[in-house]
Design an enzyme around this catalytic site. Sequence first.
Site, PDB file in Angstrom:
ATOM      1  N   ASP A 200      19.468  28.344 -16.699  1.00 50.28           N
ATOM      2  CA  ASP A 200      18.266  28.215 -17.384  1.00 50.28           C
ATOM      3  C   ASP A 200      18.054  26.719 -17.375  1.00 50.28           C
ATOM      4  O   ASP A 200      18.842  26.006 -18.103  1.00 50.28           O
ATOM      5  CB  ASP A 200      18.534  28.812 -18.725  1.00 50.28           C
ATOM      6  CG  ASP A 200      16.981  28.695 -19.452  1.00 50.28           C
ATOM      7  OD1 ASP A 200      16.386  27.707 -19.287  1.00 50.28           O
ATOM      8  OD2 ASP A 200      16.892  29.620 -20.125  1.00 50.28           O
ATOM      9  N   HIS A 201      16.975  26.229 -16.592  1.00 54.48           N
ATOM     10  CA  HIS A 201      17.476  24.652 -16.530  1.00 54.48           C
ATOM     11  C   HIS A 201      16.979  23.979 -17.605  1.00 54.48           C
ATOM     12  O   HIS A 201      17.037  22.947 -18.005  1.00 54.48           O
ATOM     13  CB  HIS A 201      16.389  24.038 -15.241  1.00 54.48           C
ATOM     14  CG  HIS A 201      14.882  24.486 -15.329  1.00 54.48           C
ATOM     15  ND1 HIS A 201      14.315  25.412 -14.918  1.00 54.48           N
ATOM     16  CD2 HIS A 201      14.129  23.631 -15.935  1.00 54.48           C
ATOM     17  CE1 HIS A 201      13.141  25.502 -15.222  1.00 54.48           C
ATOM     18  NE2 HIS A 201      13.126  24.189 -15.838  1.00 54.48           N
TER      19      HIS A 201
ATOM     20  N   HIS B  81      13.482  30.451 -21.421  1.00 53.91           N
ATOM     21  CA  HIS B  81      13.590  29.096 -21.955  1.00 53.91           C
ATOM     22  C   HIS B  81      13.095  29.002 -23.326  1.00 53.91           C
ATOM     23  O   HIS B  81      13.817  28.480 -24.224  1.00 53.91           O
ATOM     24  CB  HIS B  81      12.646  28.233 -21.177  1.00 53.91           C
ATOM     25  CG  HIS B  81      12.755  28.380 -19.787  1.00 53.91           C
ATOM     26  ND1 HIS B  81      13.790  28.167 -18.910  1.00 53.91           N
ATOM     27  CD2 HIS B  81      11.502  28.315 -18.668  1.00 53.91           C
ATOM     28  CE1 HIS B  81      13.324  28.360 -17.684  1.00 53.91           C
ATOM     29  NE2 HIS B  81      12.188  28.122 -17.420  1.00 53.91           N
TER      30      HIS B  81
HETATM   31  P1  NAP Z   1      11.430  28.580  -1.385  1.00 52.27           P
HETATM   32  O1  NAP Z   1      10.837  27.057  -1.399  1.00 52.27           O
HETATM   33  O2  NAP Z   1      10.525  29.540  -0.988  1.00 52.27           O
HETATM   34  O3  NAP Z   1      12.674  28.444  -0.517  1.00 52.27           O
HETATM   35  C1  NAP Z   1      13.466  29.852  -0.379  1.00 52.27           C
HETATM   36  C2  NAP Z   1      14.541  29.559   0.704  1.00 52.27           C
HETATM   37  O4  NAP Z   1      15.135  30.547   1.081  1.00 52.27           O
HETATM   38  C3  NAP Z   1      14.165  28.665   2.176  1.00 52.27           C
HETATM   39  O5  NAP Z   1      15.285  27.859   2.367  1.00 52.27           O
HETATM   40  C4  NAP Z   1      14.195  29.882   2.985  1.00 52.27           C
HETATM   41  O6  NAP Z   1      14.649  29.383   4.353  1.00 52.27           O
HETATM   42  C5  NAP Z   1      15.384  30.798   2.646  1.00 52.27           C
HETATM   43  N1  NAP Z   1      15.117  32.131   2.982  1.00 52.27           N
HETATM   44  C6  NAP Z   1      14.014  33.003   2.843  1.00 52.27           C
HETATM   45  N2  NAP Z   1      14.177  34.185   3.374  1.00 52.27           N
HETATM   46  C7  NAP Z   1      15.319  34.076   3.832  1.00 52.27           C
HETATM   47  C8  NAP Z   1      16.051  35.194   4.657  1.00 52.27           C
HETATM   48  N3  NAP Z   1      15.797  36.153   4.914  1.00 52.27           N
HETATM   49  N4  NAP Z   1      17.420  34.670   5.121  1.00 52.27           N
HETATM   50  C9  NAP Z   1      17.880  33.223   4.924  1.00 52.27           C
HETATM   51  N5  NAP Z   1      17.321  32.636   4.253  1.00 52.27           N
HETATM   52  C10 NAP Z   1      16.030  32.871   3.662  1.00 52.27           C
HETATM   53  O7  NAP Z   1      12.060  28.683  -2.906  1.00 52.27           O
HETATM   54  P2  NAP Z   1      12.199  27.646  -3.771  1.00 52.27           P
HETATM   55  O8  NAP Z   1      11.099  27.273  -4.673  1.00 52.27           O
HETATM   56  O9  NAP Z   1      13.259  26.911  -3.478  1.00 52.27           O
HETATM   57  O10 NAP Z   1      13.009  28.850  -5.152  1.00 52.27           O
HETATM   58  C11 NAP Z   1      14.533  29.355  -4.872  1.00 52.27           C
HETATM   59  C12 NAP Z   1      14.739  30.090  -5.990  1.00 52.27           C
HETATM   60  O11 NAP Z   1      14.719  28.890  -7.236  1.00 52.27           O
HETATM   61  C13 NAP Z   1      13.839  31.006  -6.309  1.00 52.27           C
HETATM   62  O12 NAP Z   1      14.866  31.981  -7.042  1.00 52.27           O
HETATM   63  C14 NAP Z   1      12.940  30.349  -7.704  1.00 52.27           C
HETATM   64  O13 NAP Z   1      12.347  31.120  -8.674  1.00 52.27           O
HETATM   65  C15 NAP Z   1      14.154  29.499  -8.337  1.00 52.27           C
HETATM   66  N6  NAP Z   1      13.425  28.260  -8.819  1.00 52.27           N
HETATM   67  C16 NAP Z   1      12.638  27.295  -8.225  1.00 52.27           C
HETATM   68  C17 NAP Z   1      12.181  26.247  -8.974  1.00 52.27           C
HETATM   69  C18 NAP Z   1      11.473  25.220  -8.066  1.00 52.27           C
HETATM   70  O14 NAP Z   1      11.145  24.186  -8.762  1.00 52.27           O
HETATM   71  N7  NAP Z   1      11.120  25.364  -6.614  1.00 52.27           N
HETATM   72  C19 NAP Z   1      12.211  26.112 -10.169  1.00 52.27           C
HETATM   73  C20 NAP Z   1      13.241  27.064 -10.618  1.00 52.27           C
HETATM   74  C21 NAP Z   1      13.746  28.102 -10.265  1.00 52.27           C
HETATM   75  P3  NAP Z   1      13.848  29.460   5.711  1.00 52.27           P
HETATM   76  O15 NAP Z   1      12.429  29.214   5.365  1.00 52.27           O
HETATM   77  O16 NAP Z   1      14.344  28.469   6.591  1.00 52.27           O
HETATM   78  O17 NAP Z   1      14.146  30.998   5.930  1.00 52.27           O
END
Ligand code: NAP
Length: 492
Positions: free
Chosen positions: A173-174, A236
């Site tokens: 939980d950031h 949060h």
């Molecule tokens: P994202 O930008 O959509 O990144 C998703 C990642 O998963 C990419 O590296 C993608 O790589 C990989 N991926 C997707 N399908 C895959 C598969 N079938 N096999 C292997 N790799 C796969 O998502 P994100 O924003 O970083 O979020 C990630 C998590 O963090 C989520 O649970 C989100 O709720 C949480 N989160 C994110 C943030 C934020 O600020 N972004 C904040 C709080 C929480 P490829 O495209 O190369 O497949």
Amino acid sequence: MTSLIMIFGATGDLAKRKLFPSLYRLFSRNRLEKFAVIGVARRSLTNDEFQQSVKESVRSALGNKDNLDEFVSHFYYQSHDVADSSSYVSLRKFANQIDTNYDLEGNRIFYLAMAPEFFGPIALHLKSDGLTDVTGYKRLVIEKPFGHDLESAKELNKQIRSAFSEKEVYRIDHYLGKEMVRNIEVIRFANAIFEPLWNNRYISNIQITSSETLGVEERGRYYETSGALRDMLQNHMMQMVALLAMEPPIKLTTDEIRSEKVRVFRALRTVEGEEVNQYFVRGQYGEGTIDDVQVPKYRDEPMVDEQSNTETFVAGKIMIDNFRWAGVPFYIRTGKRMAAKSTKIVIQFKDIPMNLYYQTDKMLNPNLLVIHIQPEEGITLHLNAKKAGGHLDAQEVKLSFANTGIHAMNTPEGYEKLLYDCMRGDATNFTHWDEVAYSWAFVDRISAAWQQPMATFPNYPAGSMGPQEADELLEKDGFFWWPVSDLEVDVC
Ligand code: NAP
């Protein structure tokens, strides 16, 4: 610290914006003694290309750094299919080889920075394909959301727990990485002037506001299934309530602190059915103006249903039915496209028994303790004092501490602290399953009541502080939201 960190989702937004810069900061503070990182994602990349993208993400977050080449030399990339066992088998071989090369003592952190539907399957594969067979520690770091309701969270937990023990699971939980959220305990338990007053005899109400000016941006698809209730309140906001309301722990150990937080969740007043609307208000933004820019309504955002019933705002009154808090409302509100980007906690103390001092134009102000969580960090205590030169008129004065200057520059970013905690094996600022389960049970009752009927949305203009009903929620108890714009911390 000695560890092999495997980041699943290493080409994603979270890894680039938060994880790589945080790891770099740990590296530059000499907190990573022996380490290597294996980035895992679907697309095909060479190690060089991956290292280049890590460099770029550090540069864009922190500027150019001399030791970047040395830092990224610890990074490796493996293209991976999360559903395919053979992919895990080759990952295991690769991880074992890196472990030996860097003498990492078999310590492994698996960081799942991927869409939540992958959390359970990855955890199961890690075990069944032998990646968790290590001689050192193994830890699983999981991003939010942890399920979308209690049932799905239980199912996910079952999958994860079949591969990792509760002590090995680090649910992020950031907000628990934020400096001033971590400070709540210290402010409460290290100050003789607050702890005796921290109860229903002296506190009239507590207000927690977490407002954003941004809309859903490109996250419309995710947000449609989540809404403010699941995205912000379940995790949060509930965590901040628990930290404000918990009893002093016997010791500052993970188990003691978590068990005090759980006791708060157990004391939450159950609100369900029609009663929900007496305690909670939902909203969705319409079009409006923010910083002189016209912005569209939620229903016109990309990947959002034009009849969407998803709330982008929630306000509520949370009651904690225990001896300390009986009768004290904890008001929370959070939303998108609001007038200000601000997270603040206001502790409003009760009025003194008799007011001898009148300011010239208004009644004596109640004492407030304001904890500024973000963007500015600090504490302000609002007191009454004699107006200089006046007769015996009282006026409000503020004692402020702003976490700025040299201290703030050295303040680690939230993810940096959480990563470091995980490497040290300190799970205090991660959520225990019991906390997750209780807060889902609480939130599920609200969302059940909001399934039907459809809300009359939009009901607040972008650039406002939410719907009128959120103000009325407090007015009917004789309170009002302290305007966040009047509570800025003085920067010294
Ligand atoms: P994202 O930008 O959509 O990144 C998703 C990642 O998963 C990419 O590296 C993608 O790589 C990989 N991926 C997707 N399908 C895959 C598969 N079938 N096999 C292997 N790799 C796969 O998502 P994100 O924003 O970083 O979020 C990630 C998590 O963090 C989520 O649970 C989100 O709720 C949480 N989160 C994110 C943030 C934020 O600020 N972004 C904040 C709080 C929480 P490829 O495209 O190369 O497949």
